[in-house]
Design an enzyme around this catalytic site. Structure first.
Site, PDB file in Angstrom:
ATOM      1  N   ASP B 526       1.030  -1.122  -0.078  1.00  0.00           N
ATOM      2  CA  ASP B 526      -0.190   0.196   0.008  1.00  0.00           C
ATOM      3  C   ASP B 526       0.863   1.297  -0.100  1.00  0.00           C
ATOM      4  O   ASP B 526       1.946   1.315   0.764  1.00  0.00           O
ATOM      5  CB  ASP B 526      -0.800   0.004   1.258  1.00  0.00           C
ATOM      6  CG  ASP B 526      -1.714   1.037   1.257  1.00  0.00           C
ATOM      7  OD1 ASP B 526      -2.426   1.679   0.405  1.00  0.00           O
ATOM      8  OD2 ASP B 526      -1.801   1.771   2.574  1.00  0.00           O
ATOM      9  N   ASP B 732      -6.617  -0.969   5.577  1.00  0.00           N
ATOM     10  CA  ASP B 732      -6.381  -2.215   4.373  1.00  0.00           C
ATOM     11  C   ASP B 732      -6.975  -3.562   5.217  1.00  0.00           C
ATOM     12  O   ASP B 732      -6.509  -4.463   4.487  1.00  0.00           O
ATOM     13  CB  ASP B 732      -4.967  -2.320   4.215  1.00  0.00           C
ATOM     14  CG  ASP B 732      -4.360  -0.902   3.740  1.00  0.00           C
ATOM     15  OD1 ASP B 732      -4.990  -0.169   3.151  1.00  0.00           O
ATOM     16  OD2 ASP B 732      -3.170  -0.340   4.339  1.00  0.00           O
TER      17      ASP B 732
END
Lengths: 78, 865
Positions: B526, B732
């Site tokens: 990410d 996430d």
């Protein structure tokens, strides 16, 4: 004899003892037919009995106990 | 009825000491499952723990502990000595005793009324000392820690030392006697016959020497196997006992009844029985010596927990047990002391070594308002802080729990090993029976010849008859097999791997996480917060008509009242770069465009516009001279703001989320490992591409909404990739859960709350590579151990069964079989210990382009000493 959780161990041991005795007897008979001496026949039967006990005892005892536990649960549910 | 059972369902972890192999695991599991009320049971050999789910209305923990002890193992309970004031003999023991005994993990309570001491023996993992104190206090007594008790770790250490000592004594008896018996047995063979007395191989003498050995050091095997057998369970001791018993039995019969047909006086295997015991005891000793070392990492972490805390109560300093601190307590910490619980500094100033949690090797300065973490070391000044998280809620406790969980869970690869090891002993006995029957009824008659001898000995077996020969081969099969190695292969390596991970701030949530992490071929990172700092900062100041510092000062004044992250970045940069603080007279936010403000400079007022091209065009500001620079900066993924002063273009300020220092090195290291690196971001494609280019990432998934991250991971998996998703663990979470291995970059104090199967304590993406490397090394050890263990048994058992005998006329002696068996198990442990010296390349000097860091846990332990 009715199998309960309390006597499951003893019944398992008896079953293993019976099975091992049969195996030892079978060995003794086969060795006698083969013309082996007394020492070989008796010693061999003893060794077969010992190994069979070692194999059957831990195999049969949990099976018998498991059956007893299941039966106990069914009785409680009833 | 079923509902009632659900209500009583309880889960406990019971420490078990004395297990040596997978068969022990099966033995303990079987014994516990045999107790009515026990629903599930998982035993871990390396961790020495049994996880039990049971119906507390039917059975209890002391009953389980008794059953474990009955089959020959120990349950190391902690002992807590409490000073209980206000007790009266003959009454209070009937008040306190039942109340304490009713706690699930309490095994025994003893009272000493002359000293007011109540000693409680309890399983710490089930009932901690604090719970016992609480129970006694609730009865109206005053309770103080006496501080002389022993925790489980102490008790385990003592038990291990006792086991080492016991096997040392056994070795001191077994080895000299065994060697003498061997020399005496072969005294009639060259070259011993030239100097050994003729009476040395006298059979009654050998009987007299061997019998104490069998009844002394050898007794343990018979007792353990009998204890197991009468409850229907088997372990390695049974193999030893049958082997030793058979060798000794034949020798005794042949000594006193030489004509019985067992081979006569020339077939007395006293040396076999004696050396069997000596080698097995040696194996036990080496295992006892090395077994504890695989779990050293967790013990180091546990040792960091301070036992006491200085609490301010009614203005006075009171020293209490750390587990009695409650949230809200004010705690005083002096230089050199460890911080007992998590909290926030109220007053004082100091530098604190937090390397255990954050990995920051330089002590962190702490002043009012800063968080402090349990287990970290106060270095310089004294300070007071308010306790926020105590006991099991502290970051250190969470880390310990995660590592323990990883060490006690079973990896998928272990399922096969467990199945094999669990049934191994029965299978070997069945094989020994088959081998006996074969050599008795067929093999002996087909292949036996008079030159028959034992491998590596001059010992001829000419006089051995059919029963003696078949029995000897059968016994050797029992002795040579080594289920220990099979059972130990995976858990020992997992234990070492999880411990090694903890040393480097990598926490695996279970053995399956180690296995999953080792198998990944794609790492999805990410962008925001993982590769970048997640906080925009000023990267470029392009001044036109005014100086750069002046431009920044004007922009900062215009943004002073803004709460926009870009504005905050400009204000922060101005402050950091020492730009003058100008006064803002008026301020207006222009949504979608920027801000306008009136700024006072000395006596003059300047009208400042700060925003995008549209704002400049709308207000008639000619910014064409800055366009080229603006486009270049935007091409680098930066957000560009135009600044105009009194209607004229004054310059540009570029803001971007900056990369973390180690991001580029981490990507390089991951690619060097052969992993495909993918960047995932919600940003626009141009910004994402610019960041990816800086990092050398070729595959970018841009403009992915937060909810779509998990779908992207799934798409990669559907394409056949084994994916590790790396994220901050909050936004996430779905993607972390979807990935084969979810790697959460933690903030130290929130480790247990993070989603994902792997938690990185440090906020450092280079640890992703370290995690993969530790996992791969762990699985490499697992494979090596399993290959060795299966390979050894696959080769050794047929050899012992006599497959080569028809061609060589030689058979393996029981004592050689014992030596090979002991070495096999020892090799697995020694191979696993190699993990101690392992340093993941990502954390080695120069690894990933970064200087080596010290291992946090190890360094803090050193400091604590």
């Amino acid at each position: 004899m009715r199998v309960t959780e309390a006597n499951a161990g003893r019944i398992g041991a008896l079953a293993a003892g019976g099975g091992s005795s049969l195996a030892a007897l079978a060995f003794f008979a086969a060795a006698s037919l083969g013309g082996y001496g007394w020492v070989a026949r008796l010693g061999g039967a003893g060794w077969v009995f010992a190994l069979s006990m070692i194999i059957l005892l831990p195999t049969l005892m949990p099976l018998v106990r498991e059956r007893a536990v299941k039966r106990g649960r069914h009785s409680a549910a009833d | 009825m079923a509902t009632t059972h659900e209500h009583h369902r309880r889960e406990v972890t019971i420490p078990v000491a004395g297990m040596t192999c997978a068969a022990c695991v099966r033995k303990v599991e079987k014994a516990l499952k045999g107790i009515p009320g026990v629903q599930e049971c998982t035993v871990n050999l390396s961790a020495g723990k049994a996880g039990v789910v049971y119906d507390e209305g039917v059975c209890d923990v002391p009953q389980m502990a008794r059953r474990i002890e009955e089959i020959g193992y120990e349950v190391p309970a902690a002992r807590t000595d409490l000073l209980v004031l206000g007790m009266t003999p003959g009454h209070c023991e009937f008040v306190i005793g039942p109340a304490v005994r009713a706690l699930p993990g309490v095994r025994d309570v003893t009272f000493n009324f002359s000293t007011d001491i109540v000693s409680v023996e309890h399983l710490e993992s089930v009932t901690p000392a604090a719970e016992i104190k609480k129970a006694i206090r609730s009865l109206g007594y005053e309770v103080h820690d006496r501080g002389e008790g022993e925790d489980t770790a102490d008790r385990e250490r003592k038990l291990r030392r006792a086991e080492i000592r016991r096997q040392q004594i056994n070795m001191l008896i077994a080895w000299p006697l065994g060697l003498v018996i061997m020399l005496f047995t072969f005294s009639s063979y060259a070259p011993l016959d030239s100097f050994m007395p003729s009476w040395a191989d006298d059979k009654p003498l050998l009987f007299a020497l061997t019998t104490p050995l069998v009844l002394g050091p050898g007794r343990q095997f018979f007792i353990h196997s009998w204890n197991g057998l009468r409850r229907g369970v088997t372990d390695m001791n049974l193999l030893y006992a049958t082997g030793i018993g058979a060798a000794y039995g034949i020798a005794v019969v042949n000594t006193f009844f030489p004509d019985a047909g067992f081979g006569g006086e020339q077939a007395t295997f006293y040396e076999a029985a004696a050396l069997l015991i000596a080698f097995i005891v040696l194996g036990r000793y080496l295992e006892a010596l090395t077994r504890g070392r695989t779990s050293e990492a967790i013990r180091k972490l546990i040792r960091l927990r301070p036992r006491t805390a200085t609490v301010i109560r009614d203005g006075a300093e009171v020293e209490i047990a750390a587990d009695e601190v409650v949230p809200g307590d004010v705690i005083l910490v002096r230089p050199g002391e460890a911080i007992p619980v998590d909290g926030v500094v109220l007053e004082g100033y100091s530098a604190v070594d937090e390397s255990l949690i954050s990995g920051e090797s330089i002590p962190v300065e702490k002043s009012a308002g800063d968080e402090v973490i349990a287990g970290s070391l106060n270095k310089t000044g004294a300070f007071r802080f308010e306790a926020r998280r105590v006991g099991a809620d502290t970051a250190l406790a969470q880390i310990i729990r995660l590592v323990e969980d990883a060490q006690t869970t079973k990896a998928p690869i272990q399922a096969l090993a467990d199945r094999v090891a669990g049934n191994f002993i029965l299978a070997v006995h069945a094989l020994a029976l088959a081998v006996f029957l074969f050599w008795f009824f067929a093999g002996y008659h087909w292949f036996f010849d008079e030159s028959t001898r034992l491998i590596l000995t001059p010992y001829k077996l000419t006089d051995l008859e059919v029963f003696g020969f078949a029995l000897l081969v059968s016994v050797t099969v029992l002795v040579i097999s080594c289920p220990c190695a099979v059972g130990l292969a995976t858990p020992a390596a997992m234990m070492a791997g999880a411990g090694k991970g903890a040393e480097y701030g990598v926490l695996f949530k279970g053995a399956d996480a180690v296995e999953a992490m080792s198998r990944i071929d794609t790492v999805v990172l990410d962008k925001t917060g993982t590769l970048t700092k997640g906080q925009p900062s000023v990267t470029d100041v392009i001044a036109g008509a005014v100086s750069g510092e002046h431009l920044l000062a004007l922009a900062a004044a215009a943004e002073r009242n803004s709460e926009h992250p870009l504005g905050e970045a400009i204000v922060r940069a101005a402050s950091e770069r020492g730009a003058a603080a100008l006064e803002t007279e008026s301020f207006g936010s222009l949504p979608g465009l920027g801000v306008e403000a009136s700024v006072r400079e000395a006596e003059a007022r300047t009208g400042v516009l700060l925003g995008n091209r549209a704002l400049m065009a709308g207000r008639g500001v000619d910014a064409t001279a800055l366009s080229a620079e603006a486009e270049r900066l935007e091409g680098e993924g930066k957000t560009v703001m135009f600044v105009a002063a009194d209607g004229a273009a004054a310059g540009l300020i570029a803001v971007a989320d900056t990369l973390k220092e180690t991001s580029a090195a981490a990507v390089r290291e991951l690619r060097r490992m052969g992993l495909e690196v993918v960047m995932l971001t919600g940003d626009n494609a141009r910004t994402a591409a610019a960041i990816a280019a800086q990092l050398g990432i070729e595959r970018v998934l841009a403009e992915v909404p937060p909810g779509g991250k998990a779908d992207e991971v799934r798409r990669l998996q559907e394409a056949g990739r084994r994916v590790a998703m790396v994220g901050d663990g909050v936004n996430d979470a779905p993607a972390l859960a979807q990935a084969d291995a979810g790697v959460a970059i933690g903030s130290g104090s929130d480790v247990a709350r993070e989603t994902g199967s792997v938690v990185l304590v440090r906020d450092d993406v280079l640890d992703v590579a370290a995690a993969a490397q530790i996992a791969r090394q762990t699985m490499r050890l697992v494979r090596q151990n399993l290959a060795w263990a299966f390979g050894y048994n696959a080769a050794a058992i047929p050899l012992a069964a006599g497959v080569l005998y028809p061609f060589t006329s030689q058979i393996v002696s029981p004592e050689l079989a014992a030596l090979l068996m002991a070495l096999s198990s020892f090799s697995v442990t020694m191979n696993t210990l190699r993990m101690h010296g392992y340093r993941p390349p990502a954390r080695s000097a120069g690894g990933g382009g970064e200087a080596a860091r010290e291992r946090p846990a190890a360094r803090l332990v050193e400091a604590a000493r």
